[in-house]
Write an enzyme that holds these catalytic residues in place. Structure first.
Site, PDB file in Angstrom:
ATOM      1  N   ARG A   8     -46.305   8.056 -65.086  1.00 30.16           N
ATOM      2  CA  ARG A   8     -45.218   8.667 -64.333  1.00 30.16           C
ATOM      3  C   ARG A   8     -45.646   9.022 -62.919  1.00 30.16           C
ATOM      4  O   ARG A   8     -44.879   9.602 -62.158  1.00 30.16           O
ATOM      5  CB  ARG A   8     -44.692   9.914 -65.059  1.00 30.16           C
ATOM      6  CG  ARG A   8     -44.085   9.594 -66.418  1.00 30.16           C
ATOM      7  CD  ARG A   8     -43.267  10.727 -66.981  1.00 30.16           C
ATOM      8  NE  ARG A   8     -42.798  10.401 -68.309  1.00 30.16           N
ATOM      9  CZ  ARG A   8     -41.746   9.614 -68.565  1.00 30.16           C
ATOM     10  NH1 ARG A   8     -41.063   9.086 -67.560  1.00 30.16           N
ATOM     11  NH2 ARG A   8     -41.390   9.364 -69.809  1.00 30.16           N
ATOM     12  N   ASP A  72     -56.609   6.004 -67.407  1.00 27.65           N
ATOM     13  CA  ASP A  72     -56.982   7.369 -67.074  1.00 27.65           C
ATOM     14  C   ASP A  72     -58.128   7.263 -66.088  1.00 27.65           C
ATOM     15  O   ASP A  72     -59.055   6.475 -66.296  1.00 27.65           O
ATOM     16  CB  ASP A  72     -57.391   8.166 -68.317  1.00 27.65           C
ATOM     17  CG  ASP A  72     -57.483   9.663 -68.007  1.00 27.65           C
ATOM     18  OD1 ASP A  72     -56.645  10.159 -67.226  1.00 27.65           O
ATOM     19  OD2 ASP A  72     -58.379  10.336 -68.547  1.00 27.65           O
TER      20      ASP A  72
END
Length: 202
Positions: A8, A72
């Site tokens: 997002r 990540d």
């Protein structure tokens, strides 16, 4: 084939889409989380970048039925014993507050001499196919450099303005998008995933 980039973070999504497009993945329609119905997203509680990336990709694949990629990433600072690491996005206590996170790192290094300001951007990227296909792939990228004493540049996001890559006098935020993609931790990881995406497409 539809490929979901499970993030997002708008800036990261632009970067990921650009890297995937430059990789020449013909026939692959790249979607972001805004393009699919919302689903519950588990908090990032993994102890490593790989654990968090894999959890995000698994959640996205299970919820949407799409082949999903998640990453990540963060910065590891030598003088801070590898921190912020997986806490990079919330180092200041407020998730996603780039300015506060960056300033806290600068404050923590205020007395650190230039020759001890080494750091690295690290990225783990995970590719997960949904349903009965047990395909899961995790790849890594690392980008070494040093930390400046003040932000420079308008490109990039996160810690880019204070990260000076090895062999360059500019900050990551002073590089062009193409230059950054060619060198960065995220670019390295995403390019390493391309053959695995192509195998699924085929």
């Amino acid at each position: 084939m539809k490929l979901l980039l499970a993030t997002r973070n708008a800036a990261k999504l632009v970067e990921l889409r650009r890297i995937v497009a430059d990789a020449g993945l013909g026939g692959v329609d790249v979607l972001g989380l805004a393009d699919v119905p919302e689903f519950p997203e588990a908090p990032e509680t993994g102890a490593t970048f790989a654990e968090n990336a894999l959890a995000k990709a698994r959640d996205a694949a299970a919820a949407t039925g799409l082949v999903s990629v998640a990453d990540d990433s963060g910065i590891t600072v030598d003088a801070l014993n590898g921190m912020p690491g997986v806490l990079s996005a919330r180092w200041s206590g407020r998730h996603g507050d780039d300015d506060a996170n960056l300033q806290l790192v600068l404050d923590q290094l205020s007395d650190t001499p230039d020759d001890r300001r080494g750091a690295a951007f690290v990225c783990a990227a995970a590719l997960v196919a949904p349903g009965g296909d047990p395909s899961e792939t995790i790849v890594h990228g690392t980008w070494r450099g040093t930390l400046l004493r003040a932000p420079r540049g308008e490109n990039g996001f996160g810690y880019d303005p204070i990260f000076r890559p090895e062999g360059d006098e500019r900050s990551s935020a002073e590089l062009s998008p193409a230059e950054k993609d060619a060198l960065s931790h995220r670019g390295q990881a995403l390019r390493a995933l391309v053959p695995h995406v192509l195998a699924l497409v085929g």
